[in-house]
Design a protein around this motif. Structure first.
Motif, short mmCIF file in Angstrom:
data_model
loop_
_atom_site.label_atom_id
_atom_site.label_comp_id
_atom_site.label_asym_id
_atom_site.label_seq_id
_atom_site.Cartn_x
_atom_site.Cartn_y
_atom_site.Cartn_z
N LYS A 69 0.83 -1.20 0.00
CA LYS A 69 0.00 0.00 0.00
C LYS A 69 0.87 1.26 0.00
O LYS A 69 0.66 2.17 -0.82
N ASP A 70 1.84 1.31 0.90
CA ASP A 70 2.69 2.49 1.01
C ASP A 70 3.63 2.63 -0.18
O ASP A 70 4.12 3.74 -0.47
N ALA A 71 3.89 1.52 -0.89
CA ALA A 71 4.72 1.59 -2.09
C ALA A 71 3.92 2.08 -3.30
O ALA A 71 4.50 2.30 -4.37
N GLY A 72 2.60 2.23 -3.15
CA GLY A 72 1.78 2.75 -4.25
C GLY A 72 1.23 1.70 -5.18
O GLY A 72 0.80 2.02 -6.29
N CYS A 73 1.21 0.43 -4.76
CA CYS A 73 0.73 -0.64 -5.66
C CYS A 73 -0.72 -0.44 -6.07
O CYS A 73 -1.09 -0.73 -7.21
N ASN A 130 -0.50 -8.12 -10.54
CA ASN A 130 -0.50 -6.66 -10.72
C ASN A 130 0.14 -5.95 -9.54
O ASN A 130 0.77 -4.90 -9.70
N THR A 131 0.01 -6.53 -8.34
CA THR A 131 0.66 -5.95 -7.16
C THR A 131 2.18 -6.04 -7.29
O THR A 131 2.89 -5.07 -7.00
N MET A 132 2.67 -7.18 -7.72
CA MET A 132 4.12 -7.34 -7.91
C MET A 132 4.64 -6.42 -9.00
O MET A 132 5.72 -5.84 -8.89
N GLU A 133 3.84 -6.26 -10.07
CA GLU A 133 4.23 -5.33 -11.13
C GLU A 133 4.35 -3.92 -10.57
O GLU A 133 5.31 -3.20 -10.87
N GLY A 134 3.37 -3.52 -9.77
CA GLY A 134 3.40 -2.19 -9.19
C GLY A 134 4.54 -1.99 -8.22
O GLY A 134 5.08 -0.89 -8.10
N PHE A 135 4.93 -3.05 -7.53
CA PHE A 135 6.00 -2.95 -6.54
C PHE A 135 7.38 -2.81 -7.20
O PHE A 135 8.25 -2.10 -6.70
N PHE A 136 7.55 -3.47 -8.36
CA PHE A 136 8.87 -3.49 -8.99
C PHE A 136 8.99 -2.63 -10.24
O PHE A 136 10.08 -2.45 -10.77
N ALA A 137 7.88 -2.10 -10.75
CA ALA A 137 7.92 -1.29 -11.97
C ALA A 137 8.58 0.06 -11.71
O ALA A 137 8.77 0.47 -10.57
N TYR A 146 5.09 4.87 -13.23
CA TYR A 146 3.76 4.29 -13.38
C TYR A 146 2.94 4.33 -12.09
O TYR A 146 1.81 3.83 -12.07
N GLY A 147 3.47 4.92 -11.03
CA GLY A 147 2.68 5.13 -9.83
C GLY A 147 3.03 4.25 -8.65
O GLY A 147 2.68 4.58 -7.52
N GLY A 148 3.68 3.12 -8.88
CA GLY A 148 4.10 2.25 -7.78
C GLY A 148 5.58 2.43 -7.47
O GLY A 148 6.21 3.38 -7.93
N ASN A 149 6.11 1.51 -6.64
CA ASN A 149 7.55 1.54 -6.32
C ASN A 149 7.98 2.94 -5.89
O ASN A 149 8.97 3.49 -6.37
N ARG A 150 7.22 3.54 -4.97
CA ARG A 150 7.50 4.91 -4.54
C ARG A 150 8.91 5.04 -3.97
O ARG A 150 9.36 4.21 -3.18
N VAL A 184 11.60 2.08 -3.74
CA VAL A 184 11.83 1.31 -2.53
C VAL A 184 12.23 -0.13 -2.84
O VAL A 184 13.12 -0.69 -2.18
N SER A 185 11.59 -0.75 -3.84
CA SER A 185 11.93 -2.15 -4.14
C SER A 185 13.29 -2.24 -4.80
O SER A 185 14.04 -3.20 -4.58
N TRP A 186 13.63 -1.26 -5.64
CA TRP A 186 14.95 -1.27 -6.29
C TRP A 186 16.06 -1.10 -5.27
O TRP A 186 17.11 -1.71 -5.38
N ARG A 187 15.81 -0.26 -4.28
CA ARG A 187 16.80 -0.09 -3.21
C ARG A 187 16.97 -1.40 -2.44
O ARG A 187 18.07 -1.77 -2.03
N MET A 188 15.86 -2.09 -2.23
CA MET A 188 15.89 -3.33 -1.46
C MET A 188 16.73 -4.40 -2.15
O MET A 188 17.51 -5.11 -1.49
N ILE A 189 16.60 -4.53 -3.47
CA ILE A 189 17.30 -5.60 -4.18
C ILE A 189 18.61 -5.12 -4.83
O ILE A 189 19.32 -5.92 -5.44
N GLY A 190 18.91 -3.82 -4.72
CA GLY A 190 20.14 -3.31 -5.29
C GLY A 190 20.12 -3.12 -6.79
O GLY A 190 21.16 -3.14 -7.45
#
Length: 249
Positions: free
Chosen positions: A84-88, A189-196, A200-204, A207-213
């Motif tokens: 939710k906080d990542a914008g998914c 769609n949630t995973m797409e929003g988290f890693f896109a 596109y509105g997600g991955n604020r 955050v996910s890119w920072r997590m996986i480097g």
């Protein structure tokens, strides 16, 4: 030698070369108004930045439900914020309001008949239609089975219990809706929003890119390609750049 035939052949070759040359030089010398090349709408499809604002597809109740679902699909922990906080939910809303929701780029003419799993969706429907159907069915099921409460009003353990039942296809939503398929759709769609890309509105805040480097859309990181098992030292870059690069004031 037949000089008349030779002359005719030379004349033909000369005239052909002249036409070809004039065509090439004519094209090269053409000047477009304003100095710009001709452009047709739809020739390119650059992504448009998703800006904060109200839901474009979801109703207020649907948005609340989807936020509650993505918050449990990706719960907050010491590695990242929640879905939710990542914008998914925002990502899914904007996708459903756009070409994905309308199946704009898919062939959607009859006949409609059952196909193989490898053939994809064969029905006269779209993701937008399907989302609207199964979101309504989810809250209707919860009201009937959890004391009149909708999904977003349930405690986390009951939310997880319900989602697990959906994943296994054990929840009977009615109306011909397969709960397992609905779960897979919103999970994907949630995973797409988290890693896109955040455009596109997600991955604020990436955050996910920072997590996986993941370095993101940096134009070049050749200096680090051969450094195996070494953490990438630079922060990620989105198609939007980085927040500190914002020059819009």
């Amino acid at each position: 030698m037949d000089h008349s035939r030779s002359a005719t052949r030379r004349g033909l070759l000369a005239s052909t070369a002249a036409v070809t040359f004039s065509g090439v030089t004519g094209a090269a010398a053409r000047v477009y108004p304003g100095g710009a090349m001709p452009w047709d709408s739809g020739a390119a499809d650059p992504p448009a930045e998703v800006r904060p604002g109200p839901w474009l597809f979801f109703t207020a109740d649907e948005g609340r439900l989807v936020e509650a679902i993505v918050e449990r699909l990706i719960p907050a922990d010491d590695l990242s914020v929640s879905g939710k906080d990542a914008g998914c939910a925002v990502f899914i809303d904007r996708q459903l309001a756009g070409s994905f929701g309308k199946s704009t780029w898919l062939y959607r003419l009859p006949p409609f008949q059952a196909g193989l799993p490898t053939q994809g969706e064969q029905a006269d429907t779209t993701p937008a239609i399907e989302y609207r159907r199964f979101l309504a069915a989810i809250d209707a099921y919860c009201r009937a089975n959890f004391g009149g409460k909708v999904f977003a009003e349930l405690p986390n353990d009951q939310r997880d219990q319900f989602l697990t039942g959906m994943e296994k296809g054990e929840i009977q939503l009615g109306g011909g809706i397969n709960s397992g398929d609905a779960f897979k759709q919103i999970l994907d769609n949630t995973m797409e929003g988290f890693f896109a890309d955040p455009i596109y509105g997600g991955n604020r805040d990436m955050v996910s890119w920072r997590m996986i480097g993941y370095p993101g859309t940096r134009y070049n990181y050749l200096d680090h390609v051969s450094k195996h098992n070494v953490k990438y030292p630079l922060p990620p870059v989105s198609l939007l750049g980085r927040p500190e690069w914002d020059l819009r004031g």
